[in-house]
Each structure stands twice: as structure tokens, then as C-alpha cells.
Write a protein that holds these residues in place. Sequence first.
Motif, mmCIF file in Angstrom:
data_model
loop_
_atom_site.group_PDB
_atom_site.id
_atom_site.type_symbol
_atom_site.label_atom_id
_atom_site.label_comp_id
_atom_site.label_asym_id
_atom_site.label_seq_id
_atom_site.Cartn_x
_atom_site.Cartn_y
_atom_site.Cartn_z
ATOM 1 N N LEU A 405 6.387 56.242 43.348
ATOM 2 C CA LEU A 405 5.160 56.319 42.577
ATOM 3 C C LEU A 405 4.021 55.897 43.466
ATOM 4 O O LEU A 405 4.155 54.914 44.165
ATOM 5 C CB LEU A 405 5.194 55.383 41.376
ATOM 6 N N ALA A 422 2.821 63.571 36.799
ATOM 7 C CA ALA A 422 3.200 62.278 37.378
ATOM 8 C C ALA A 422 4.488 61.779 36.753
ATOM 9 O O ALA A 422 4.765 62.045 35.591
ATOM 10 C CB ALA A 422 2.093 61.266 37.141
ATOM 11 N N LEU A 423 5.255 61.071 37.543
ATOM 12 C CA LEU A 423 6.504 60.525 37.014
ATOM 13 C C LEU A 423 6.196 59.316 36.138
ATOM 14 O O LEU A 423 5.295 58.543 36.451
ATOM 15 C CB LEU A 423 7.392 60.070 38.168
ATOM 16 N N TYR A 425 8.157 56.853 35.794
ATOM 17 C CA TYR A 425 8.693 55.671 36.477
ATOM 18 C C TYR A 425 9.260 56.129 37.807
ATOM 19 O O TYR A 425 9.494 57.316 38.033
ATOM 20 C CB TYR A 425 9.768 54.982 35.647
#
Lengths: 656, 431
Positions: A405, A422-423, A425
Motif C-alpha cells: 500500500l 486501491a487495495l 489492505y
Amino acid sequence: MGFLSRLSKAQRQQIFGRFVLSWMPTLSYIMVAVSFFWLLALPHQDYSKRTYVSENALLPGSANVQFNWDDNLAAEAYRDTVQRIASLPSIERAQALELQFAAIGLKSATQNYTLSTSTESFHGVNTYAVFYAPRSDGTEALVLSASWLSRDKTTNTNAIAMLLALGKTFKRGSHFSKDIIFVVSDGEAEGLQAWLKAYHGNEEHTYERYEEPLRVRSGAIQAALNLDFAGTGDYNALGIFFEGVNGQLPNLDMINTINLISMGIAPVELTLHDELVPYTDNMTKNYLNSLRKMLYQMKYQAVGTPTGNHGLYLKYKIDAITLYGIDRPGWHSHRFNLFRVGALLESAVRSLNNLLEHLHQSFFFYLLSDVRRYTSIGLYMPPVIILGVSFIFQALSLWGLSSDLPLELESIVEGDTTIPVALPYSRRSRNFKVASSTMGMAMVTGAATFFLLTTEFGLVGESPMLKLVASVGVCSMLVLSAVSAAHVRTRIIKSASTVQKARASHNDTKGSSSSSSSNQSDNTYNVADQELTPAADWIMLKTLILALSALIVTTLSALNFSLAVSIGVLIVLPYMAFRPSRWTVVSIIEALILLAISPPGLMMVASWWYAKDPSEVLSWVLKEYEILGTWLLPTACFVYWPLNLAAVIMVLLPVS
Amino acid sequence: MAKGLSSNNAVAVFGTAVALRLALFQFPALASLLGERVEISTPVTSFKRLSEGVFLFTNGVPPYDGGVVHQAPLLLGLFYPIISSPLLVNLLYILIDLAIGYMLLQITAIKDKDYAKEKKITQYGGKEEEPGMSGLSVATLYLFNPYTIASCIGRSTILYSNAAVAAAIWMGMKGNKSLAMFNVAVATYLSLYPSMLIIPVILMLTRKIDDNDLTKKVAIRCTGLFAGSLVALFALSFVLVNSWDFFGSVYGTILTVSDLTPNLGLCWYFFIEMFDQFRPFFLVVFQIHVFIFAVPVSIKLRKYPLFVSFLLCAIMGTFKGYPSVGDASLYLGLLPLSSEIFKYMRYSFLVTNLFMYSTLLAPIFWYLWVYVGSGNANFFYAIGLVYGIGEIILMIDSTFALLRRDFESQSPPETTGQDAALGWDREVVQK
């Protein structure tokens, strides 16, 4: 803007993350450079201001001085007396001095003390006398003290004679609102320490430490002047020593008062410490002189040793300085004798006598580059904080590298468009087990070395050096076991994963991409849903070391700026730059450099620098800890050494 | 882990915890040093004050007359028979600390059972989410938390209130209404603020009930049980000390923050500096601030009563008048109960650092202020603020993480499609 707005928020964050992560290490090195330059700039004239008396009640040098030629004659007579009794045994000379004080009409007494450390034992007798101010209620007092031994290791004859003469002068006066206590202490620091302990009711009565309770007392001590006038002759200049135990400093107004008096009512040349430097217009020379003075102060602050007996008062919240008579034949300034010293001291005492409350107005945190110039905390604190922040930045960049991240994006195929997201986590989990357990073990080892060094085991041939060797043995055991365990573990994992790979026999092109850790992993069982490998153990350990270093340097700077700076400057580059290398030689060189800045290494350097035996340096450190309670040894064992050990382990860990 | 204490690992963990505490209690100087630290024992939890109260009580002097004792009467009653023996007192502290560890272990076991029945969240690569920490890890994190150890060795009486809170949550998860409510009442009785926890505990008790009417009935019954237990405790206290003075001394002190001994909290400095005519107003503001979160938080996060109890404990530990590290040890112990949210948290590095810096700097600035005299009260209060910021960021970050996970559970990453275009803002778009 046009380009940026076409990107999704996740992509913008990714770009920002990449930017930060790639620049953070560089930025932290730049910050180190800034901090170093700032520190070097501190002695420069433009960074310091002229000192000024801040407490208005002091009114330095405004009272008429009563010390006259008769008192000067009396002082000279006392000088002969002191010379006569100086060579007597402790108890006898203390009693002789007690009689002298009693003859003036002061209440006087002696105090016995015994102090045993692990290596030697001290015994001595202090003499003290109290002048009860006629108009006071006896709740406040000032102290004038001198020890039998001057810092030149000769008899402090003039100082003790001066105390007696001043006692006689004060007895005539009726101006005093505070009692004045005269203390002549035996030994080096331990005598005055015993007296101060007993005065504040902390006397101990054990076999190792014994302090006789005081029979004559007065009120709370507001300030103290410690005199150091060796020999029987005249002096060229007056030196001021002010560094106390553990880098504590007296209120700057103490120095300012003497400063004003020395420019007015009792003109003498004033300097810091015992160095006399000729006046010069040359910028470079001025800078170097200031630098030397500042380094002198910082050296004593960092080690925690007081530069004189005044340092002991500071432990009891009493502002104090030592006045030292510098006798330098051939120096150009006018020489002065006891008459001038008497006037100066009387004026100083009268000034302190004016205090309505404890000194609090002026600075407690300062660096002096000259007796009349100071650098305040606002200017000298930032470089340490910048140093701490550079540690944190470096730690943060490693912390960022150990996750994915915000660098990695996930793509979602929606019809014929691909949307980056976006991830929520990080898919790479951080594995802190090795790092934290190594750090914990290093802490325990540090505590163990402290225990080893300070405990008496009662073995035959026990010496500080032997204990140090034992501590080093314990530490090397920790390093060896941690490093070998890590290497064995990696070997096993590697062989397992090669077998795994052979079985899969696929080219895993996706692999683990961005960061430094390679694709060996123990859980790559299925290439399809391959998980990214967690960051290598050394990365996590280094993150931990850097974060803790920042913590130590910044918090310590509040307590003892010089110690924090010394530690910070020493460790910042090695801890930031060093990492395990694929070439074993490089790793070993790094480990050797780290060993050189470990406590035993530094001890060797110190013993070489001062041309002393290492065992002498070690016993000195132990003695300072046991007698004065300096923090050098605890800091070294509990904080500095564990970090150093962890760093040594870190550079020797396997690369992946 | 449901088997509890039977495994070897558990024996090792609990054994080490006991050994460590016993070893530390061997240095009475350490215990008294920690007991006098303002970060560890506050006016309402100090063991010194408790001993004074017990002494007064033993000698027939009304303990609450002198304005020194602010601890609940039944606590005096508990210590009355054992105060003369330091060993028994120490053992009691160790036992309670271990009991909290054990209860956390049991709570995790119940939570794991619940978790097993839930629909699994699909993660990247089509994997299922792995379950959170084991109960033993949760207990270990509590038992070896430096705050817990310092609080236990410093013999802060916050421990008993913490134990009651843990017991209430355990019983709530277990579904034992009367014991759960009794424990909430005990915690309330000991330190007042845990009364908020009645809401999450009722949520726990009713979490398996679908029927709305039944839920209401249970809630009303629970409130009744709570009130009944509280009244019983007050009555018992009255019987013990034979006066109602303790109300003012115990709860009055907590509510009016009348003892302004410095602590890690945000109130003392504020009320020292304030003009007297503003005091009542700000007092009300500060106290309402503690309680105001209970209802909204419970409504928003009603699916996660364990997390709500963590959040409320953290709010108490941050905003109450006399916070100490003992409060931190409780909520830091409750946080791992929701360990599945950890990977969604973004500020763990920052929060850890803030806690470490404030822990080191608080005693240093206290030393500079009180012993050396070169600092002043602002130094120490500034560190209290840093500590407060750390706590608040922890609360915000963990709440964010929980909501994020909740969102993932409703819309797994692969299926979110068009809404995913806005990255972090997916959540907003969905609404």
C-alpha cells in the motif's frame, strides 16, 4: 492538472506513494546533513546572543563592598594557618578548621562520612559553619564551599582562607537576609555529596555508606558558590565552571551575576572553564575558539560528570557554579590577589542575598560559546529533532516498502475498460516475529550487562575488566545465536521452496514484484493465488532499530541535550546506511564498524585518546555511576548497547 | 482455544505472567515508585489512598470525611481483612489480572464460534478471510502489555473496575443476563463511567434474537437487573460504612473533577487555569463529552458489540477526569478481540510511536518539572495531549478499519464493478 484529473484517486495516491517512497531516503540524508551543519553553526557568533541579567532582584554589584585591607590581611593570615594544617590527617585538620570558624564566632561542626564503592573506599571529615543572619528567620540560606583538594590536585589553600576571611567580614554586617553556610569538604566529590545528603535528611547509615547527621543547620539553600583557588599566590583570571551532574545546568543568572561584578566592582578577567584565549578579530579563530568552548561543555554534559563540586548542588535544585582562579604566568592581564577575590565574592553573596525567590527568571537550557554569549534552546534543539525525524523518515520508507500500500493497485475489468482500484489492505503481511524477538533479546542482554558490571560477586580476582569481558561474551553469544539461527532458517526455507518450484515447474512471471525481497517463500504452494512474500526479516528489524533510535535520541534530548547529540551523531549514518549485503565481506566490514561504536569499542577509543589503560576508563565510569549516580552507564547498557547489538545482528542477517 | 486453560501454551503464558509479577513485587521500592507515578495511580485509583481509607475504617473514623479517600466502600471492605499482609494484597492483584486474561481468552472463544457461523468474506485471489487472533494471543497481549504490568505492580485499583468490565463482556457474550448486568453494575459502582457499557452488553445479550419485541423485553429486563444490582450495591455500602457520605466522595469527585492532581488526562490543566465562574459550564461539557458517544456509536456499530465496548472503553480512558495507563491497558486488551480488522488499519506505525513517545516523555517531563525545576506544568500537559492524540487516532483508525471491513463483507472486491472506480471512496458512492 489535466493529466492528474484523468487519473482515479487511487492512481493519484499510487503516484504520490511512489514519489514519497523513492525520495524519503534521500530526504532523510539531506536532513542529516542539515542537522550536522546546524550543529556546527551553533558556536558561530551570529547564532548566539549576549547574556543579560534577567532576575531584577539580583542587582549585581550595586551594594557597597566592605571587604577592606584589614580583611585582606586577615585572609593572608588564615592562608598561613590553612597551609600549616593542610598536611594533617583529615580528622585533625577538620577539627582545627572547626576551631578557626568558632573563633570567628560562627557555629561550626564537623561531619564524618564513609563511602565504599565496588573497587575502593573513601573516608573523610567535612567542616561546616553557619553564619546566622541577624535579620532573618533562618528559613533561607546561601552556601559558600571549598574542598581541600583543588581541581589542580593541589591544596585549595586560598579558597579555604577566603572562606574564613569572609566569615569574619560577614560577621560585621547586618545586611543579610539569608544565613550563610561555609562548607569545607574533604575528598573530591564524595565529601560535599555526603554533606548535602545529610543536610537534606537523606543520610544513610549502612556499612558501605555512612553520613553523620548534621548538628548545625539552617534553612533551604537558595544558591551556592564553590571556590577553587589553588595555592597561595595571585591569579591572572577567573574561570567559571557550571556543568552539573548528568548535564544539568544552573540558572544562567548565576553566571550573569559574576559577569557583571567582574566588569564593575571587582574587575577581573573572566572566562569559561580554565582556558584563556587571546582576543582576536579573525573570524575563523573566533569561531574555532567558540567551538572549542562549546565542545568542552558538551563533553562534560554528555558524560554526566560535573566539572566541579558545584555540580552536586544541582541535584538538590540549588543553583551553583564553581569559581576557579587561573594562574597563568606570562598572560597579559593584570594579576589579582585575595583582596580582589574577597570583594568579588562579597558582592556576589550580597547580590544573591537580594533574591526574593528561587532563581527562575533566566535560562536553564543553554549552550555557552563564551562567558558573555549564549545559545538558547530554541536554536540548539531543532538539529536534534531534525536528526530524530530523519531516523523516522528512513523507518517509514522501510515500513512502506514492507507492504504494497499504496503502491499496488488492483485492476477490475468492467466490460472492455479496466478500472484501477486501491487495495483495502496490504496483501503482504508484515512479519515482526524475528525482529521483535531479536530486539527483546537485545534489551534483556543489555540489562544483563548492566547487572554484570554493577554487581559484586565476591569472586577471587574479580575486576571491572573481567566483568566487561563477561558482558561482551554474553553479547557475542546473542549475536552468534541469532545470526546462525536466521541463516539456518533461510536455508531450510530456500530448499523447501526450490522443491516446491520444481514441482510446480511453471515460470512464475508475476512473482513478487516491486520491492527488494525476492520470491522465495514458504507458502507459494499455488501459483494461481500466490501471496506476496512478507518483507525480509532484516527490513523489519531495521525499521524497529530506526524507530527506536529516533525515540531515544529525541526523548533523551529533553533530559541531556549533549548526550542525545553525541549518540545521534554517532549512530545516524551507520544505522541508516547499513544493510546486509550479498557480499559477505561488506556485511562483515559493516559489523566491524558497528562494533567500533559499541560501548566497549568506544571505551577503547577513549582510552587511546586519553592515553590511559582501558581498565582505568572502565573503573572511572563505574565510580562515577556509583558515587554520583551519573546516567552514562545505565544509558549505555539499557539503551545504547541493545540498539547496537540489534544493528550488528541486522547487518549479518540473510539478505532475503 | 475453547478448551481454555488446558493447553500447554496457556499454562506457559499464564505461568510466565504470574512469575513476572511475583518477581517484580519482590522489589517493594519498585511497587511504591510505580504506585506514586501520576500516570499510573490517580486520586480515584491510588492504593495509598485506599490504604488510608482502610486504616480510617479499621479505627472507626468515617473514611470519607477527610476528603482523601475516593474509592468505593465495598473496595475498602474487600481490603479490610487483607491489608495488613502485603503478600495477600499482591496475590489478589495478580489473581485479578490473570482473571482478566482468562476472561479475554473465553470471550475470544465465544466470538470464534459466532464467527464460524458468519458468511465468510471473500478476499483477493478468491480466498476466504482467515480468522483473527487466537484467544491465547489476546490474553498474552493483555498480560504482557507494559501498561498492564505497570498498573498491576503500582497496585492501581482501576484493575477491579477493569475486571468487572471484562466479566460483564464475557457474561454478555455467553448470554447470562443477570451476571452480565451485575458486572456492569459493579463496574459502574467502582468507577461510574462503565455505566455506558450497558448498551453494548445488552447488544451482546440480544445478538441472536431476531424478534423485535423480544429484544425490547430483554433490554427492559436487563435495565431492571442493572438498576437492581446497583441499588443493592449501594445498600450494601451503606450497611458497611453507615452513611451516604461516600456518594459525594466517590462519585462527586469523579463528576466534578475536584482533585486536580496532574494526570495523563485532558481535564486537570484546563480546570486549573479556568476562572471559577466558567467551571460548572465546562464541567458539564467535559462530562457530557464522555457519555455522548455511547448511543450513536452503539447504533452505528450495533452488529459489532465487542468493538463498541472497546470503543466506549477507549473513549472513557481518553476523556474521563482521571485517566491512567490502567484504562489504556483495558481497551488495548479489548482491541485484539476484533483482530480481523487489523489489516485494514492504516496508522498503526503512527499510533505505536505516539504511545511510545508519550510513555517515555511523560516521566521525563515530570522530572524536569517537579525535580529539576527547569521545566513547568506545560511540559507535562503537552505530553498528556500527545497521549490523547494517540488514543484518538487509534479510535478513529480502528473504527475506519471496522467499517471498511464491514463494507468489504457486503461487496467483495471483485464484484464492486463500476462503483469501484473511485477507489477509497467506494463506500461513499454506495450510499
